[in-house]
Design an enzyme around this catalytic site. Sequence first.
Site, PDB file in Angstrom:
ATOM      1  N   ASP A   4      39.879  46.870  51.747  1.00 52.18           N
ATOM      2  CA  ASP A   4      38.798  47.470  52.516  1.00 52.18           C
ATOM      3  C   ASP A   4      37.499  47.314  51.735  1.00 52.18           C
ATOM      4  O   ASP A   4      36.498  47.930  52.034  1.00 52.18           O
ATOM      5  CB  ASP A   4      39.090  48.931  52.878  1.00 52.18           C
ATOM      6  CG  ASP A   4      39.807  49.665  51.774  1.00 52.18           C
ATOM      7  OD1 ASP A   4      39.521  49.379  50.596  1.00 52.18           O
ATOM      8  OD2 ASP A   4      40.663  50.521  52.092  1.00 52.18           O
ATOM      9  N   LYS A  56      37.584  49.768  40.506  1.00 48.94           N
ATOM     10  CA  LYS A  56      38.535  48.771  40.993  1.00 48.94           C
ATOM     11  C   LYS A  56      38.456  47.470  40.199  1.00 48.94           C
ATOM     12  O   LYS A  56      39.413  46.694  40.180  1.00 48.94           O
ATOM     13  CB  LYS A  56      38.261  48.490  42.466  1.00 48.94           C
ATOM     14  CG  LYS A  56      38.730  49.599  43.370  1.00 48.94           C
ATOM     15  CD  LYS A  56      40.001  49.188  44.037  1.00 48.94           C
ATOM     16  CE  LYS A  56      40.772  50.384  44.533  1.00 48.94           C
ATOM     17  NZ  LYS A  56      42.072  49.996  45.054  1.00 48.94           N
TER      18      LYS A  56
HETATM   19  C1  LIG Z   1      35.837  53.412  45.284  1.00 47.39           C
HETATM   20  C2  LIG Z   1      37.247  53.739  45.518  1.00 47.39           C
HETATM   21  N1  LIG Z   1      37.718  54.938  45.107  1.00 47.39           N
HETATM   22  C3  LIG Z   1      38.998  55.281  45.284  1.00 47.39           C
HETATM   23  C4  LIG Z   1      39.885  54.437  45.916  1.00 47.39           C
HETATM   24  C5  LIG Z   1      41.302  54.874  46.119  1.00 47.39           C
HETATM   25  O1  LIG Z   1      42.209  54.134  45.375  1.00 47.39           O
HETATM   26  P1  LIG Z   1      43.729  54.019  45.834  1.00 47.39           P
HETATM   27  O2  LIG Z   1      43.760  53.176  47.063  1.00 47.39           O
HETATM   28  O3  LIG Z   1      44.418  53.431  44.686  1.00 47.39           O
HETATM   29  O4  LIG Z   1      44.182  55.402  46.143  1.00 47.39           O
HETATM   30  C6  LIG Z   1      39.442  53.186  46.360  1.00 47.39           C
HETATM   31  C7  LIG Z   1      40.347  52.264  47.015  1.00 47.39           C
HETATM   32  O5  LIG Z   1      39.969  51.206  47.492  1.00 47.39           O
HETATM   33  C8  LIG Z   1      38.093  52.833  46.166  1.00 47.39           C
HETATM   34  O6  LIG Z   1      37.598  51.659  46.573  1.00 47.39           O
END
Ligand SMILES: Cc1ncc(COP(=O)(O)O)c(C=O)c1O
Length: 407
Positions: free
Chosen positions: A135, A86
């Site tokens: 989140d 992220k």
């Molecule tokens: C560690 C991690 N992996 C995957 C995701 C999923 O990403 P997206 O919300 O773009 O689907 C998030 C989303 O916050 C995340 O924090």
Amino acid sequence: MTNIVVAEGASAFMNPRAADRGAAYGAARSAILNADGFDHAEAAIGDWPDYRETPLLALPALAGRLGLGALAYKDESGRFGLGSFKALGGAYAVYRLIARAIAARHGISPPRPAEILGGRYRNEVGGMTVTCATDGNHGRSVAWGAQLFGCRCVIYIHATVSEGRRAAIARYGADVVRVPGNYDDSVRHAAAEAERNGWTVVSDTTYESYRDIPIDVMHGYGVMAREVLRQMPEPPTHVLVQAGVGALAASVCAAFWLAWGPARPRFTVVEPVNAACLYQSGLAGHPVAVPGDLDTVMAGLACGEVSPVAWEILSAGADAFATVDDAFALEGMRVFADPSGGDPAIVSGETGASGLALLLATADSEPIREVLGLDGGSRVLLIGSEGDTDPAIYRQVVGRSADELRQ
Ligand SMILES: Cc1ncc(COP(=O)(O)O)c(C=O)c1O
């Protein structure tokens, strides 16, 4: 009728809309995510202090245990010291909006990151405020980007975001405000506060007439996919990508499609049972909101509404949609931490382990493996999207801290 296949702790179906991949789909996808956008993100992020490729790890012993030909794990735990992929998205969007504002004000082309980092535009950047709902990981990235480039930042978190995740955002100098309700409620709250105060929302999800910034976020994520392209001499046959609002999955899908064309891997979207908005949208054939508290240990995936632009890409771009139970995510974290057969130990958080969770849950289910197209010859790529982004939870689940594990 879509054929849903169920195993203990998982379910999956082949995407009936995978057939709708004509020229119109390609044009729609490229209107959102394209080589130009990925190139810009790569050039800008490559310029940031401490940019380094994250590793792609081969896990041959685990592949054998799971009945696969090969398994690779893109380990985002070390990304810019933020612990997840992220870091690439929110912070890149903050840079882009600052660069665009400077360009508009001075009638110049957008300055490069180094020019802003050098402090030349300090006063005007200091007068800007960015905000978002999160989140955890996205807010951390926005707060970090704001601190790096010098603007103010206010982050909204919902009721069940852990204290560890709150503190990790506050560490980057943002005001962190907890609001009642779930993730989607906090998204609406951030939008309303931004409107009232004249701030700019840096969201990872699009809504009506708000697309450009989330598309910047997705192009930023593409830096990770571009690294994979360089790290893999030949494409994997399969990739499992976890989804919250779907921005990560859409970015990986588009980047692989652009680079590998018909040789791209079979693409499975993985979600927690309680927050499976892409899965439900895939069944319905249009975006469907999942109500409730979206309770899952996979905190980064606790989203009930798909990002509309991500859906435009994944609606036909995904080959399969799957759900997995929390218990397998926790097992996945432990399996990564205690490898066998000479595989490297991996620090993976609950969300980072969701791809492995699906493989663990379905290793003995031939019907699901058939839906996912997996067999003994498959070369599978997992996106290890985070490390121990909440160290207290990590220690509780694995029994050791990440530092102890790395010793
Ligand atoms: C560690 C991690 N992996 C995957 C995701 C999923 O990403 P997206 O919300 O773009 O689907 C998030 C989303 O916050 C995340 O924090």
